[in-house]
Design a protein around this motif. Structure first.
Motif, short mmCIF file in Angstrom:
data_model
loop_
_atom_site.label_atom_id
_atom_site.label_comp_id
_atom_site.label_asym_id
_atom_site.label_seq_id
_atom_site.Cartn_x
_atom_site.Cartn_y
_atom_site.Cartn_z
N LEU A 1 -2.90 -10.97 -0.74
CA LEU A 1 -2.11 -9.98 -0.50
C LEU A 1 -0.73 -10.10 -1.69
CD1 LEU A 1 -1.74 -9.58 3.29
CD2 LEU A 1 -2.73 -7.86 1.65
N GLU A 2 -0.55 -11.24 -1.98
CA GLU A 2 0.36 -11.40 -3.13
C GLU A 2 -0.08 -11.30 -4.45
OE1 GLU A 2 4.16 -14.90 -3.94
OE2 GLU A 2 2.05 -15.66 -3.04
N ASP A 3 -1.23 -11.47 -4.74
CA ASP A 3 -1.78 -11.14 -5.98
C ASP A 3 -1.93 -9.63 -6.16
OD1 ASP A 3 -2.41 -13.67 -6.68
OD2 ASP A 3 -4.37 -13.79 -6.31
N TYR A 4 -2.33 -8.89 -5.00
CA TYR A 4 -2.29 -7.36 -5.13
C TYR A 4 -0.71 -6.84 -5.18
CZ TYR A 4 -3.01 -2.54 -3.31
OH TYR A 4 -3.12 -1.25 -3.35
N TYR A 5 0.18 -7.69 -4.54
CA TYR A 5 1.51 -7.07 -4.85
C TYR A 5 2.03 -7.16 -6.29
CZ TYR A 5 6.57 -7.06 -4.65
OH TYR A 5 7.96 -7.06 -4.96
N GLN A 6 1.69 -8.45 -6.85
CA GLN A 6 2.11 -8.58 -8.26
C GLN A 6 1.31 -7.71 -9.19
OE1 GLN A 6 4.62 -10.43 -9.19
NE2 GLN A 6 4.73 -11.72 -7.21
N SER A 7 0.15 -7.29 -8.87
CA SER A 7 -0.63 -6.48 -9.65
C SER A 7 -0.04 -4.97 -9.77
CB SER A 7 -2.05 -6.37 -9.58
OG SER A 7 -2.54 -5.74 -8.32
N GLU A 8 0.28 -4.63 -8.55
CA GLU A 8 1.08 -3.24 -8.29
C GLU A 8 2.42 -3.23 -8.91
OE1 GLU A 8 -0.78 -0.30 -6.40
OE2 GLU A 8 -1.95 -1.66 -7.86
N LEU A 9 3.13 -4.45 -8.89
CA LEU A 9 4.49 -4.52 -9.16
C LEU A 9 4.52 -4.09 -10.93
CD1 LEU A 9 7.55 -4.96 -8.65
CD2 LEU A 9 7.08 -7.46 -9.12
N LYS A 10 3.37 -4.78 -11.60
CA LYS A 10 3.26 -4.75 -12.89
C LYS A 10 2.97 -3.15 -13.24
CE LYS A 10 0.82 -6.56 -16.89
NZ LYS A 10 -0.43 -7.52 -17.22
N ARG A 11 2.26 -2.59 -12.58
CA ARG A 11 1.81 -1.21 -12.87
C ARG A 11 2.85 -0.21 -12.77
NH1 ARG A 11 -0.97 3.11 -9.68
NH2 ARG A 11 -1.08 1.98 -7.97
N TYR A 12 3.47 -0.54 -11.54
CA TYR A 12 4.73 0.55 -11.16
C TYR A 12 6.15 0.24 -12.15
CZ TYR A 12 2.41 2.08 -7.22
OH TYR A 12 1.29 2.86 -6.38
N ARG A 13 6.32 -0.92 -12.60
CA ARG A 13 7.19 -1.22 -13.53
C ARG A 13 6.96 -0.49 -14.99
NH1 ARG A 13 8.65 -7.66 -12.30
NH2 ARG A 13 10.31 -7.21 -11.13
N GLY A 14 5.70 -0.34 -15.19
CA GLY A 14 5.32 -0.02 -16.49
C GLY A 14 5.01 1.68 -16.48
N SER A 15 5.40 2.23 -15.18
CA SER A 15 5.16 3.83 -14.83
C SER A 15 6.22 4.02 -13.59
CB SER A 15 3.69 4.15 -14.49
OG SER A 15 3.84 5.55 -14.35
N PRO A 16 7.36 4.23 -13.95
CA PRO A 16 8.44 4.39 -13.19
C PRO A 16 8.04 5.78 -12.11
CG PRO A 16 9.49 3.46 -14.83
CD PRO A 16 8.18 3.79 -15.11
N SER A 17 7.67 6.71 -13.10
CA SER A 17 7.38 8.15 -12.35
C SER A 17 6.15 7.84 -11.24
CB SER A 17 7.02 9.28 -13.42
OG SER A 17 5.70 8.58 -14.26
N GLU A 18 5.31 6.97 -11.70
CA GLU A 18 4.09 7.01 -10.64
C GLU A 18 4.56 6.27 -9.48
OE1 GLU A 18 -0.28 5.11 -10.52
OE2 GLU A 18 0.70 5.06 -12.51
N ALA A 19 5.58 5.31 -9.59
CA ALA A 19 5.96 4.76 -8.47
C ALA A 19 6.88 5.61 -7.54
CB ALA A 19 7.26 3.53 -8.69
N GLU A 20 7.75 6.68 -8.44
CA GLU A 20 8.63 7.44 -7.39
C GLU A 20 7.85 8.66 -6.79
OE1 GLU A 20 11.10 9.13 -10.50
OE2 GLU A 20 12.57 7.48 -10.27
N ALA A 21 6.57 8.97 -7.58
CA ALA A 21 5.68 9.72 -6.67
C ALA A 21 5.04 9.08 -5.45
CB ALA A 21 4.68 10.25 -7.90
N PHE A 22 4.74 7.81 -5.53
CA PHE A 22 4.00 7.30 -4.54
C PHE A 22 5.01 7.29 -3.27
CE2 PHE A 22 2.29 3.02 -2.71
CZ PHE A 22 1.12 3.62 -2.00
N LEU A 23 6.14 7.19 -3.51
CA LEU A 23 7.09 7.02 -2.60
C LEU A 23 7.62 8.17 -1.97
CD1 LEU A 23 9.33 4.03 -4.25
CD2 LEU A 23 8.01 3.87 -2.46
N ASP A 24 7.30 9.15 -2.64
CA ASP A 24 7.82 10.63 -2.26
C ASP A 24 6.87 11.02 -1.31
OD1 ASP A 24 9.28 12.63 -2.18
OD2 ASP A 24 8.07 13.81 -3.82
N VAL A 25 6.86 10.77 -0.01
CA VAL A 25 6.10 11.11 1.33
C VAL A 25 7.03 11.06 2.37
CG1 VAL A 25 5.08 8.81 1.48
CG2 VAL A 25 3.94 10.59 2.42
#
Length: 744
Positions: free
Chosen positions: A686-710
């Motif tokens: 789970l921690e590895d998954y968190y780190q990979s997702e964190l890297k992805r969302y830091r590189g694409s803030p708009s994608e992170a905001e879209a994911f949170l928009d629910v």
């Protein structure tokens, strides 16, 4: 498989005859061939009409028994069952029947139609394992079959299991922490008592009863419109929380209006019988639907309270059980004198139908305080029962058709179950309930005990929970079922006492770990040598997600709510009018009510609930099927409430400890959702998954905001967007684990 030393008619022979013979040689006189009955001793022993000098069964002499000779014949022209029936007896079944005939061919009454009695509690080899009497019955059966009980479940598993079973909710952080820290002998019992005393207990118990009572928030049929039966649902929750004895609980619901000087609460309880579908369509024949409503009440009583398939006898004598069509309409007669109409004029269409009970704000502030009307001070009306002063004649309906009356009949019950003594009981619904709870009634206690056993243990002692007749399965532990039924009956029909007996037992406390022996010799856990892993009911999946995320609105009772639902489902069906033409979603706290309060439109039930096998509530259902389909995975991945709960929980964890290590957030989420700590391997993944997702969302803030928009719950503004999106992905993964939605 070796033959039993003594062949028993009920447990060895009747199931064979019922499956292979009764359709042509059973209770249904219209389908009977050769004037031969094999379901009764008299019919089987008498001389055959078509074969002079022969008898179907000759006790002690299979070689003289024509039925046995035909079963074993090589001549296809005389063999029974006939080749055309696509039925055949195997060698083991034939040998069983042969031995039974040799041993005297003794017929016995159907096991479920003899009153339950307490047998002697059996002795067991491992006298230290049982905690209460039911354990000794279970262990005695285990020992015969060569099984040993599983060890006791780990404390966190046990608390989660009993909390879900008794309240439909996972344990809170505080409950779990307190239980794990309490090493006293009374720790578990203390937790059980707390759960049974909670208001959520009544909600969990009511979930089952809403299926039995076919509760819904609309009338059904094509011109579907809203109705307001929800105050009855509030009463059911209240009745379970107050531990109303089961005999009174049923009596008020079936005949509350007939009680002397009936109170408003007793009248409200009688709404049970008015939960069936009701038409509001123009052009229908009023009498056709009035009859349909009485038939629905009859079927609900026979299936939900008596556990028998009386509905099979509406059109003809039952093919497998000793219920004639006349028996059916004698039972129907109890419900045929209702004041209810088949169709009320559309001008009078509204949220309740005649007879109705009006509940005012004054009622709620005084005699009906358990009803939750919220801030709405207007009166609410509920459809209830009422009896005509003049008795409406009842007739057997030819082929079950409303306009084909034949022989006149009077209120009565199947003699094979228990004869209705009209000198002892009033010939109305109140008399029917007195008959149902007579000490000699063989079904009522057995059936309810078995329903609750199935709810708690995942499988009924009689696996066919809705069918105690000849086509139903035999009880796995007949002596235990009878002991529990008699004990329940003799201790005042005390439901909380019964539930505590179940969950306090050593049988219930076993771990659910499955061994190779379990899988090979008892995959269905018939012998209860482990706890059964059971997927949570649809409502409890929603409740667990809301509770663990902190979104759950714990309000008890009240009107049903409309949470998130895919767009257009109501509209494309063209099956509603008025308030039900379009789906108007609720907002605020209503979005986060428990699953049992989700609005049920009969013509279009909540799709996410149906996908997880919830009852569609169009008829009485005493147990739900359990399926496993790809659609369920799609719901868990995409349901807005699950995504919203993932967002809210991740935001709360980050806001509560902004500087904490990542592992702390994951561990906290794991504990909230699964009520246990993750293993090292789980944490690393789970921690590895968190780190990979964190890297992805830091590189694409708009994608992170879209994911949170629910969802409509407020967004936590104080936490980094990328970090919350990454943690939300981890939490969402946890919600999608099989273990999360499984009671282990």
């Amino acid at each position: 498989m070796p033959l039993p030393a003594v062949v028993d008619y009920n447990f060895h022979v009747r199931p064979i005859l019922s499956d292979k013979c009764f359709a042509c040689h059973g209770p249904d006189k219209n389908a009977r061939e050769a004037d031969l009955r094999l379901d009764t001793e008299e019919g089987a022993y008498k001389a055959l009409v078509e074969t002079a000098g022969m008898h179907a069964i000759v006790p002690g002499h299979p070689d003289q028994s024509e039925a046995y000779l035909r079963m074993t014949s090589d001549d296809e022209s005389v063999r029974m069952p006939p080749v055309s029936a696509n039925l055949a007896l195997n060698d083991y079944e034939i040998k069983l029947i042969e031995r039974w005939i040799k041993q005297g061919a003794e017929y016995k009454p159907h096991w479920a139609f003899t009153p339950p009695e307490k047998t002697e509690v059996p002795e067991v080899d491992d006298a230290d394992w049982p905690i209460n009497e039911l354990d000794r019955f279970v262990l005695a059966r285990m020992e015969v079959k060569g099984f040993e009980p599983n060890p006791v479940a780990e404390k966190h598993h046990l608390l989660r299991r009993v909390s879900l079973d008794l309240t439909g909710l996972p344990p809170t952080d505080e409950q779990l922490e307190r239980f794990l820290a309490d090493n006293s002998e009374k720790a578990y019992e203390t937790a059980v008592d707390e759960l049974i005393a909670s208001l959520a207990y009544g909600e969990r118990m009511a979930m089952h009863w809403l299926d039995v009572a076919r509760y819904a928030d609309s009338y059904g049929y094509q011109d579907d419109d809203i109705r307001t039966q929800w105050p009855w649902r509030d009463w059911v929750i209240h009745a379970f929380n107050e531990n109303m004895p089961y005999d009174r609980f049923v009596t008020w619901q079936v005949a509350g209006d007939l009680l002397p000087n009936a109170t408003k609460e007793q009248l409200l309880a009688s709404a049970f019988s008015r939960n069936h579908k009701i038409t509001e369509e123009g052009g229908v024949i009023e009498e056709e639907y009035r009859v349909a409503y009485a038939i629905d009440k009859t079927n609900t009583f026979s299936k939900g309270i008596l556990g028998i398939t009386m509905e099979c006898a509406q059109c003809h004598d039952h093919k497998y059980d000793p219920f004639s069509q006349k028996n059916y309409f004698e039972l129907y007669a109890f419900f045929n004198n209702s004041m209810e109409k088949g169709l009320e004029g559309l001008v009078n269409s509204g949220p309740s139908k005649t007879p109705r009970l009006t509940i005012t704000q004054q009622d709620v502030e005084s005699i009906l305080q358990f009803i939750n009307k919220g801030e709405d001070t207007s009166a609410v009306s509920v459809s209830v029962m009422g009896e005509r002063d003049e008795v409406r004649p009842t007739y057997v309906l030819d082929r079950g058709v409303y306009d084909a009356p034949a022989e006149r009949v009077y209120p009565g019950t199947p003699e094979s179950v228990l004869e209705f003594d009209s000198t002892q009981y009033a010939s109305n619904r109140l008399g029917l309930t007195e008959w149902a709870f007579n000490k000699d009634n063989p079904l009522t206690a057995r059936v309810f005990v078995n329903q609750l056993w199935a709810m708690v243990f995942g499988r009924g002692l009689v696996a066919t929970v809705a069918d105690f007749g000849n086509q139903g399965e035999l009880p796995s532990h007949p002596e235990l079922l009878d002991w529990l039924a008699a004990d329940f009956r003799d201790n005042g029909w005390d439901v909380k006492r019964l539930m505590k007996q179940f969950v306090m037992s050593a049988t219930y406390r076993q771990s659910s770990q499955v061994t190779k022996k379990h899988l090979q010799e008892d995959p269905d856990n018939v012998y209860l040598a482990r706890a059964k892993r059971v997927r949570l009911p649809a409502e409890s999946i929603r409740d667990l997600v809301l509770a663990s995320s902190g979104l759950l609105n714990p309000e008890i009772g009240g009107a049903s709510v409309k949470p998130y639902q895919p767009d257009g489902i109501w509209e494309v069906t063209s099956s509603g009018r008025g308030a039900l033409t379009n789906y108007v979603q609720d907002h605020g706290g209503a979005l986060y009510r428990r699953g049992m309060y989700v609005f049920i439109k009969l013509t279009v039930p909540p799709p996410n609930m149906l996908i997880f096998d919830a009852s569609n509530r169009d008829m009485c259902e005493v147990t739900r099927q359990r399926t496993n389909t790809p659609l369920q995975a799609l719901v868990m991945l995409n349901d807005p409430v699950i995504l919203e709960a993932s967002r809210v929980l991740s935001g709360k964890l980050l806001a509560a400890s902004p500087e904490a290590p990542t592992r702390n957030y994951i561990e906290r989420a794991f504990l909230r959702i699964l009520s246990r700590e993750p293993s090292t391997q789980e944490m690393d993944l789970l921690e590895d998954y968190y780190q990979s997702e964190l890297k992805r969302y830091r590189g694409s803030p708009s994608e992170a905001e879209a994911f949170l928009d629910v969802g409509e719950a407020p967004q936590e503004k104080s936490v980094p967007v990328a970090a919350q999106a990454a943690l939300m992905a981890v939490v969402h993964t946890l919600y999608n684990l099989e273990e999360t939605i499984t009671r282990t």
